[in-house]
Design a protein around this motif. Structure first.
Motif, PDB file in Angstrom:
ATOM      1  N   LEU A  43       0.846  -1.202   0.000  1.00 47.12           N
ATOM      2  CA  LEU A  43       0.000   0.000   0.000  1.00 47.12           C
ATOM      3  C   LEU A  43       0.875   1.243   0.000  1.00 47.12           C
ATOM      4  O   LEU A  43       1.843   1.329   0.754  1.00 47.12           O
ATOM      5  CB  LEU A  43      -0.916  -0.021   1.225  1.00 47.12           C
ATOM      6  N   ARG A  44       0.493   2.196  -0.846  1.00 45.80           N
ATOM      7  CA  ARG A  44       1.232   3.452  -0.939  1.00 45.80           C
ATOM      8  C   ARG A  44       0.264   4.622  -1.027  1.00 45.80           C
ATOM      9  O   ARG A  44      -0.913   4.454  -1.354  1.00 45.80           O
ATOM     10  CB  ARG A  44       2.144   3.442  -2.179  1.00 45.80           C
ATOM     11  N   ILE A  45       0.769   5.810  -0.727  1.00 45.23           N
ATOM     12  CA  ILE A  45       0.009   7.029  -1.007  1.00 45.23           C
ATOM     13  C   ILE A  45       0.827   7.837  -2.007  1.00 45.23           C
ATOM     14  O   ILE A  45       2.036   7.997  -1.862  1.00 45.23           O
ATOM     15  CB  ILE A  45      -0.299   7.845   0.261  1.00 45.23           C
ATOM     16  N   VAL A  46       0.126   8.321  -3.043  1.00 42.01           N
ATOM     17  CA  VAL A  46       0.827   8.976  -4.152  1.00 42.01           C
ATOM     18  C   VAL A  46       0.177  10.312  -4.484  1.00 42.01           C
ATOM     19  O   VAL A  46      -1.016  10.529  -4.230  1.00 42.01           O
ATOM     20  CB  VAL A  46       0.838   8.079  -5.412  1.00 42.01           C
ATOM     21  N   ASP A  47       0.973  11.211  -5.073  1.00 39.88           N
ATOM     22  CA  ASP A  47       0.454  12.494  -5.536  1.00 39.88           C
ATOM     23  C   ASP A  47      -0.177  12.311  -6.917  1.00 39.88           C
ATOM     24  O   ASP A  47      -0.121  11.215  -7.493  1.00 39.88           O
ATOM     25  CB  ASP A  47       1.561  13.554  -5.545  1.00 39.88           C
ATOM     26  N   PRO A  48      -0.800  13.351  -7.483  1.00 40.28           N
ATOM     27  CA  PRO A  48      -1.481  13.196  -8.784  1.00 40.28           C
ATOM     28  C   PRO A  48      -0.576  12.708  -9.909  1.00 40.28           C
ATOM     29  O   PRO A  48      -1.053  12.130 -10.892  1.00 40.28           O
ATOM     30  CB  PRO A  48      -2.005  14.612  -9.070  1.00 40.28           C
ATOM     31  N   ALA A  49       0.738  12.898  -9.771  1.00 41.24           N
ATOM     32  CA  ALA A  49       1.670  12.442 -10.803  1.00 41.24           C
ATOM     33  C   ALA A  49       2.104  10.991 -10.578  1.00 41.24           C
ATOM     34  O   ALA A  49       2.873  10.442 -11.375  1.00 41.24           O
ATOM     35  CB  ALA A  49       2.900  13.344 -10.829  1.00 41.24           C
ATOM     36  N   GLY A  50       1.610  10.381  -9.501  1.00 43.53           N
ATOM     37  CA  GLY A  50       1.958   8.996  -9.212  1.00 43.53           C
ATOM     38  C   GLY A  50       3.194   8.830  -8.364  1.00 43.53           C
ATOM     39  O   GLY A  50       3.660   7.706  -8.141  1.00 43.53           O
ATOM     40  N   ASN A  51       3.753   9.942  -7.851  1.00 40.78           N
ATOM     41  CA  ASN A  51       4.953   9.872  -7.014  1.00 40.78           C
ATOM     42  C   ASN A  51       4.576   9.570  -5.569  1.00 40.78           C
ATOM     43  O   ASN A  51       3.604  10.132  -5.041  1.00 40.78           O
ATOM     44  CB  ASN A  51       5.721  11.196  -7.069  1.00 40.78           C
ATOM     45  N   GLU A  52       5.338   8.706  -4.911  1.00 41.17           N
ATOM     46  CA  GLU A  52       5.023   8.331  -3.539  1.00 41.17           C
ATOM     47  C   GLU A  52       5.224   9.516  -2.602  1.00 41.17           C
ATOM     48  O   GLU A  52       6.192  10.278  -2.726  1.00 41.17           O
ATOM     49  CB  GLU A  52       5.886   7.147  -3.104  1.00 41.17           C
ATOM     50  N   VAL A  53       4.316   9.665  -1.645  1.00 37.65           N
ATOM     51  CA  VAL A  53       4.314  10.794  -0.708  1.00 37.65           C
ATOM     52  C   VAL A  53       5.030  10.390   0.577  1.00 37.65           C
ATOM     53  O   VAL A  53       4.935   9.237   1.020  1.00 37.65           O
ATOM     54  CB  VAL A  53       2.864  11.237  -0.418  1.00 37.65           C
ATOM     55  N   ILE A  54       5.736  11.312   1.189  1.00 41.33           N
ATOM     56  CA  ILE A  54       6.496  11.054   2.409  1.00 41.33           C
ATOM     57  C   ILE A  54       5.573  10.597   3.538  1.00 41.33           C
ATOM     58  O   ILE A  54       4.419  11.053   3.656  1.00 41.33           O
ATOM     59  CB  ILE A  54       7.282  12.320   2.833  1.00 41.33           C
ATOM     60  N   HIS A  55       6.083   9.708   4.394  1.00 37.29           N
ATOM     61  CA  HIS A  55       5.307   9.179   5.510  1.00 37.29           C
ATOM     62  C   HIS A  55       5.646   9.965   6.779  1.00 37.29           C
ATOM     63  O   HIS A  55       6.431   9.525   7.622  1.00 37.29           O
ATOM     64  CB  HIS A  55       5.601   7.693   5.710  1.00 37.29           C
TER      65      HIS A  55
ATOM     66  N   ILE B  71       0.256   8.733   5.999  1.00 40.41           N
ATOM     67  CA  ILE B  71       0.861   7.602   6.702  1.00 40.41           C
ATOM     68  C   ILE B  71       1.876   8.161   7.698  1.00 40.41           C
ATOM     69  O   ILE B  71       2.739   8.957   7.340  1.00 40.41           O
ATOM     70  CB  ILE B  71       1.551   6.625   5.736  1.00 40.41           C
ATOM     71  N   SER B  72       1.750   7.748   8.938  1.00 38.43           N
ATOM     72  CA  SER B  72       2.649   8.229   9.990  1.00 38.43           C
ATOM     73  C   SER B  72       4.001   7.524   9.890  1.00 38.43           C
ATOM     74  O   SER B  72       4.126   6.493   9.215  1.00 38.43           O
ATOM     75  CB  SER B  72       2.023   7.969  11.367  1.00 38.43           C
TER      76      SER B  72
END
Length: 547
Positions: free
Chosen positions: A373-385, A428-429
């Protein structure tokens, strides 16, 4: 990549992952544990296995073949549990019909799924009798009745379920076949267009079941379902396999209590009578339990509750804690079978008083085993946890639907770039805990800033005068959107917009929200609109406000 594969013995059996394998252990470990249907029927695991064989014989003799689709229109019952196994085990596909949809939507989903046979409860005969020639694939019906004398119907039925089982053989040699064969299908409703069909294979359901057994039973921080528990669902069995727990409970040989039609007082009575220890449901159903007359005179201590489907509020969670209920949160969706994450309490969390644990218990938790599971920005880049940065939740796991049935374009959109897109915004913490902030479509955009409707609901719910709350964004000429709150007052309390404004000022003063996040418009109502599966219907709320 070149990997090493050894040649197996010609005598080796390649065991496919099939649903029938889940039936092997329950009757070995706990043959005397019971399957209970409300106050109508109870029997042991040996009988469950025999009845599944009987149902398989009834369906086969009726003409059901591998690849056919068998629909079920029933409340949560022993019959539904038997169909969970018998239908896919003969190679057919089980269609869980959402009986709470409109007649037109029910007809659409059954026609789209190409249902061949229908198991229909007396309560839904009036719907089935209106199908007419609109579902040409249907070849026959089986009537499901809770009474000695089945209701009269104009349908050409094969007979009544119990009577058919009574005359059927209790022996059936279930075949082996490809584990990637489709086992189940059901339809998920969106804000626009027709419902979309998702589907799951035997392999996916077996892997999901094994993973759920490990998740809910092995970890001290997730102590929900073990062999000595008593399980009662408060999630419709037509909704994402009742979250998959019936398969897990059956594999473990756990006592199972199926309540039939959901009536809050009856659910509480069954909890007390059958000594239920574990249930799950959406927050609105759990709130109905707390508000029921039966709950006011019943000790609810020791009832473990898992909620999902929509975000629980901190106010409701604290109310649960006050009543002695152990409260946990899980996250998933129709497209994910559904389990993706669940509350996990670390040793330090468990050392805190129950009420102080609630802020952790309402978070979505950590991804369960085998889930990437990941969280990504609109460009598909993974967001910092870091617990603050937000992105869309995207996932990969062995049990995710591979697409929408006969909807290739929507399937490609769901699986853009090889990740299943949930449409949920989360953070994500640093310790890996996922916290859903909102649905992408429900984030309120006002004056260029984003407001989480879930955060506002959480804060408003902490007023003792509030029973239920829903917050949506509504059009505003100046700001684009502004938050609107719909509130059901707590029993014995009165409340108005000014009270809500004063209550939220404390969170402005503490810096939790900005002043412009306070809803200017507040509606006090007796009931908040719900979807067919009991979630708050924010689309309908927005439509009502617009009109």
């Amino acid at each position: 990549m070149k990997t090493k594969i050894l040649d197996p013995s010609q005598n080796a059996h390649q065991s496919p992952l099939l649903i029938k394998s889940l039936l092997l252990s329950g009757q070995r470990y706990e043959p005397n544990h019971e399957i209970v249907y409300s106050d109508v029927l109870r029997y042991d695991y040996k009988t469950l296995n025999q009845r599944i064989c009987k149902l398989a014989n009834v369906l086969t003799e009726a003409g059901v073949q591998a690849g056919d689709t068998v629909a079920v229109m029933d409340w949560d019952s022993h019959r539904y549990l038997e169909a969970y196994f018998a239908v896919p085990m003969i190679g057919a596909v089980l269609h869980h019909v959402n009986v709470r949809l409109s007649l037109d939507q029910i007809i659409y989903t059954m026609d789209h799924a190409e249902d061949n046979y229908v198991l229909v409860h007396d309560d839904f005969l009036i719907l089935a009798e209106q199908f007419g020639e609109q579902i040409p694939s249907v070849r026959g019906y089986v009537q499901l009745s809770d009474k000695a004398n089945a209701a009269q119907t104009s349908l050409n039925t094969l007979g009544e379920y119990e009577a058919l089982l009574a005359s059927a053989s209790a022996q059936y040699d279930f075949p082996d076949f490809d584990e990637n064969s489709i086992a189940t299908t059901f339809y998920t409703t969106g804000t626009t267009g027709n419902p979309k069909g998702v589907y799951f294979s035997h392999r996916q359901l077996v892997l999901h079941t094994l993973n759920m057994a490990a998740t809910l039973g092995c970890y001290e921080g997730q102590p929900l379902l073990r062999s000595n528990d008593v399980y009662m669902p408060m999630t419709p069995m037509f909704h994402v396999h009742a979250w998959g727990v019936p398969y897990t409970a059956t594999m473990l040989g756990i006592k199972q209590v199926y309540p039939g039609r959901y009536e809050p007082n009856k659910l509480v009575e069954l909890f007390a009578k059958e000594k239920v220890t574990f249930s799950h449901g959406v927050p609105t159903v759990l709130q109905m339990i707390l508000d029921s007359d039966a709950a006011k005179t019943t000790d609810l201590t020791g009832w473990k509750m898992l909620t999902g489907g929509s975000a629980p509020t901190l106010g409701m969670a604290k109310h649960m804690a006050e009543r002695g209920i152990e409260f946990f949160t899980a996250y998933g969706m129709s497209e994910t079978c559904p389990l993706l994450t669940a509350t996990y309490l670390h040793h330090d969390d468990l050392a805190q008083p129950m009420e102080e644990q609630m802020s952790e218990r309402i978070k979505t938790g950590v991804p369960v085993g085998l889930v990437d599971l990941r969280i990504v920005d609109p460009a598909g880049n993974e967001v910092i946890h870091d617990g603050e940065a937000m992105g869309e939740v995207v996932v990969r796991a062995p049990w995710l639907t591979q697409g929408y049935y006969k909807e290739p374009e929507k399937s490609d959109e769901l699986w853009e770039n090889g990740w299943l897109h949930t449409g949920d915004v989360a953070s994500i913490s640093p310790d890996g805990t996922l916290e859903i902030k909102d649905r992408i479509k429900d984030v309120i955009k006002t004056g260029g800033e984003w407001i989480s409707s879930l955060e506002l609901e959480n804060l408003i719910s902490q007023s003792e005068a509030v029973n239920q709350v829903a917050v949506v964004g509504v059009p505003d000429v100046r700001w684009g959107e502004r938050p609107f709150a719909m509130i059901v007052p707590a029993e014995g309390h009165s409340i108005d917009a000014e009270d809500i404004h004063k209550h939220l000022q404390q969170y402005v003063a503490s810096g939790q929200i900005a002043k412009w996040a306070i809803p200017e418009r507040v509606s006090i109502v007796d009931e908040i609109p719900k979807t067919s599966v009991g979630k708050i219907n924010k689309k309908l709320i927005r439509d009502q406000v617009d009109n």
